[in-house]
Write a protein that holds these residues in place. Sequence first.
Motif, PDB file in Angstrom:
ATOM      1  N   ASN A 132       0.934  -1.002  -0.099  1.00 25.30           N
ATOM      2  CA  ASN A 132      -0.120  -0.012  -0.035  1.00 25.30           C
ATOM      3  C   ASN A 132       0.866   1.166   0.017  1.00 25.30           C
ATOM      4  N   ALA A 133       0.399   2.416  -0.114  1.00 26.07           N
ATOM      5  CA  ALA A 133       0.809   3.631  -0.145  1.00 26.07           C
ATOM      6  C   ALA A 133       1.956   4.013   0.832  1.00 26.07           C
ATOM      7  N   LEU A 134       1.585   3.665   2.119  1.00 24.77           N
ATOM      8  CA  LEU A 134       2.217   3.931   3.425  1.00 24.77           C
ATOM      9  C   LEU A 134       3.760   3.034   3.418  1.00 24.77           C
ATOM     10  N   THR A 135       3.424   1.698   2.808  1.00 22.82           N
ATOM     11  CA  THR A 135       4.627   0.739   2.494  1.00 22.82           C
ATOM     12  C   THR A 135       5.669   1.649   1.692  1.00 22.82           C
ATOM     13  N   ASP A 136       5.032   2.257   0.425  1.00 22.87           N
ATOM     14  CA  ASP A 136       5.879   2.539  -0.252  1.00 22.87           C
ATOM     15  C   ASP A 136       6.613   3.875   0.027  1.00 22.87           C
ATOM     16  N   ALA A 137       5.989   4.596   1.241  1.00 24.70           N
ATOM     17  CA  ALA A 137       6.771   5.744   1.877  1.00 24.70           C
ATOM     18  C   ALA A 137       7.709   5.423   2.823  1.00 24.70           C
ATOM     19  N   LEU A 138       7.478   4.197   3.571  1.00 25.93           N
ATOM     20  CA  LEU A 138       8.259   3.571   4.390  1.00 25.93           C
ATOM     21  C   LEU A 138       9.533   3.209   3.938  1.00 25.93           C
ATOM     22  N   TYR A 139       9.614   2.569   2.705  1.00 32.49           N
ATOM     23  CA  TYR A 139      10.823   1.919   2.058  1.00 32.49           C
ATOM     24  C   TYR A 139      11.432   2.942   0.820  1.00 32.49           C
ATOM     25  N   ALA A 140      10.844   3.949   0.727  1.00 30.24           N
ATOM     26  CA  ALA A 140      11.233   5.156  -0.210  1.00 30.24           C
ATOM     27  C   ALA A 140      12.684   5.393  -0.159  1.00 30.24           C
ATOM     28  N   PRO A 141      13.307   5.304   0.888  1.00 34.01           N
ATOM     29  CA  PRO A 141      14.762   5.467   0.724  1.00 34.01           C
ATOM     30  C   PRO A 141      15.678   4.469   0.049  1.00 34.01           C
ATOM     31  N   PHE A 142      15.019   3.159  -0.163  1.00 32.94           N
ATOM     32  CA  PHE A 142      15.888   2.278  -0.881  1.00 32.94           C
ATOM     33  C   PHE A 142      15.687   2.626  -2.479  1.00 32.94           C
ATOM     34  N   ALA A 143      16.495   2.167  -3.150  1.00 30.28           N
ATOM     35  CA  ALA A 143      16.587   2.269  -4.608  1.00 30.28           C
ATOM     36  C   ALA A 143      15.570   1.312  -5.311  1.00 30.28           C
ATOM     37  N   ALA A 144      15.405   0.290  -4.595  1.00 26.91           N
ATOM     38  CA  ALA A 144      14.044  -0.474  -4.950  1.00 26.91           C
ATOM     39  C   ALA A 144      13.531  -1.328  -3.959  1.00 26.91           C
ATOM     40  N   ALA A 145      12.300  -1.456  -3.609  1.00 29.41           N
ATOM     41  CA  ALA A 145      11.695  -1.912  -2.542  1.00 29.41           C
ATOM     42  C   ALA A 145      11.021  -3.421  -3.311  1.00 29.41           C
ATOM     43  N   ASP A 146      12.128  -4.009  -3.435  1.00 30.98           N
ATOM     44  CA  ASP A 146      11.442  -5.265  -4.226  1.00 30.98           C
ATOM     45  C   ASP A 146      11.666  -6.795  -3.370  1.00 30.98           C
ATOM     46  N   ASN A 147      12.664  -6.857  -2.766  1.00 32.38           N
ATOM     47  CA  ASN A 147      13.058  -8.137  -1.911  1.00 32.38           C
ATOM     48  C   ASN A 147      13.823  -7.537  -0.603  1.00 32.38           C
ATOM     49  N   LEU A 148      13.136  -8.166   0.557  1.00 27.99           N
ATOM     50  CA  LEU A 148      13.430  -7.524   1.880  1.00 27.99           C
ATOM     51  C   LEU A 148      15.112  -8.276   2.035  1.00 27.99           C
ATOM     52  N   VAL A 149      15.278  -9.174   1.595  1.00 26.80           N
ATOM     53  CA  VAL A 149      16.731  -9.862   1.836  1.00 26.80           C
ATOM     54  C   VAL A 149      17.704  -8.960   0.936  1.00 26.80           C
ATOM     55  N   ARG A 150      17.229  -8.613  -0.173  1.00 24.83           N
ATOM     56  CA  ARG A 150      18.336  -7.877  -1.141  1.00 24.83           C
ATOM     57  C   ARG A 150      18.455  -6.575  -0.556  1.00 24.83           C
ATOM     58  N   MET A 151      17.264  -5.913  -0.083  1.00 25.46           N
ATOM     59  CA  MET A 151      17.490  -4.565   0.470  1.00 25.46           C
ATOM     60  C   MET A 151      18.272  -4.509   1.564  1.00 25.46           C
ATOM     61  N   ALA A 152      18.072  -5.604   2.467  1.00 26.17           N
ATOM     62  CA  ALA A 152      18.870  -5.483   3.743  1.00 26.17           C
ATOM     63  C   ALA A 152      20.537  -5.745   3.410  1.00 26.17           C
ATOM     64  N   PHE A 153      20.686  -6.492   2.416  1.00 20.01           N
ATOM     65  CA  PHE A 153      22.362  -6.816   2.312  1.00 20.01           C
ATOM     66  C   PHE A 153      23.104  -6.104   1.211  1.00 20.01           C
ATOM     67  N   LEU A 154      22.197  -5.622   0.273  1.00 21.43           N
ATOM     68  CA  LEU A 154      22.867  -5.017  -1.018  1.00 21.43           C
ATOM     69  C   LEU A 154      22.548  -3.573  -1.235  1.00 21.43           C
ATOM     70  N   ASP A 155      21.514  -3.252  -0.675  1.00 24.81           N
ATOM     71  CA  ASP A 155      21.409  -1.702  -0.673  1.00 24.81           C
ATOM     72  C   ASP A 155      22.357  -0.725   0.385  1.00 24.81           C
ATOM     73  N   PRO A 156      23.256  -0.124   0.171  1.00 25.90           N
ATOM     74  CA  PRO A 156      23.905   0.890   1.313  1.00 25.90           C
ATOM     75  C   PRO A 156      23.032   1.501   2.201  1.00 25.90           C
ATOM     76  N   VAL A 157      21.747   1.806   1.753  1.00 23.23           N
ATOM     77  CA  VAL A 157      20.866   2.472   2.646  1.00 23.23           C
ATOM     78  C   VAL A 157      20.603   1.875   3.730  1.00 23.23           C
ATOM     79  N   ALA A 158      20.578   0.200   4.019  1.00 22.44           N
ATOM     80  CA  ALA A 158      20.143  -0.585   5.035  1.00 22.44           C
ATOM     81  C   ALA A 158      20.851  -0.190   6.315  1.00 22.44           C
TER      82      ALA A 158
END
Length: 283
Positions: A132-158
């Motif tokens: 939903n929209a608020l999830t998009d807002a929560l994860y907006a700092p990530f380059a892509a909010a596509d997979n929680l594992v990839r986001m945690a390990f491969l996105d420097p924002v994490a």
Amino acid sequence: MADNHLGDFLRTRRAALRPEDVGMPSHGVRRVAGLRREEVAVLAGMNVDYYTRLEQGRERHPSPQVLDALGRALRLDPDARAHLHRVAGVAPGIRPAATAATVSPALRQLMDGYPNTPAFVINRTMDILAANALTDALYAPFAAADNLVRMAFLDPVARGFYPDWDWTAQATVANLREATGFDADDPRLRELVATLTEHSAEFTRLWNTHSVRGKTREPKRFLHPDVGPLTLTYQAFDVRDAPGQQLIIYHAEPGSPSAEALGLLGSVHATRRRADSPPQRDR
């Protein structure tokens, strides 16, 4: 040679226990960490040769009673015991079908009906299938909010986004490991693990511990660049008409600073979306 998922799991969990952890005396110099095979066999009340065949993959059809005994011997928690049965192919009930890749319109409508709290759907490999929209807002700092594992390990924002990154990393990998019990040969799972092990030594280290964990209700802390710190609890609901999908709903304590920050985050995100939308022409 076929993959030996059961043997790998048993061997890793055996290595994580010391004799004193299970009330056994330690004799002699130990060349490797953890319990010896003989000690696990004694604790489980079985022949050491049979246990050795299980670890080596020469015996692949243990009974539920044998697995229960091994679960007790290795001090496995409920999530890990269920995983043990699944990787051995003797989990109760019908083996789940492949997870649906799409989210039903009714579920999407339900998520959109929660404007004040993040709600999203994931599959067993923790791909975000809908949000939903608020999830998009929560994860907006990530380059892509596509997979929680990839986001945690491969996105420097994490590492800045998750103040408890070490805990988040361990829990995320343990959640993903649970997927191997349902379908260790799932192409998406293999692709994801291959990518993560290639690019993250920390993921590889945690993956090789074979820790297993289902979703919990423990609070999660976030540090969002737009609204500051957030502490949210969450509930995970299995989607009955789409086995393997879970609906995740985050929640802030009413009246708390986190609830105020979450409301502000929704307003900021909505304002940005309106600003980014092309102007409507007069009819």
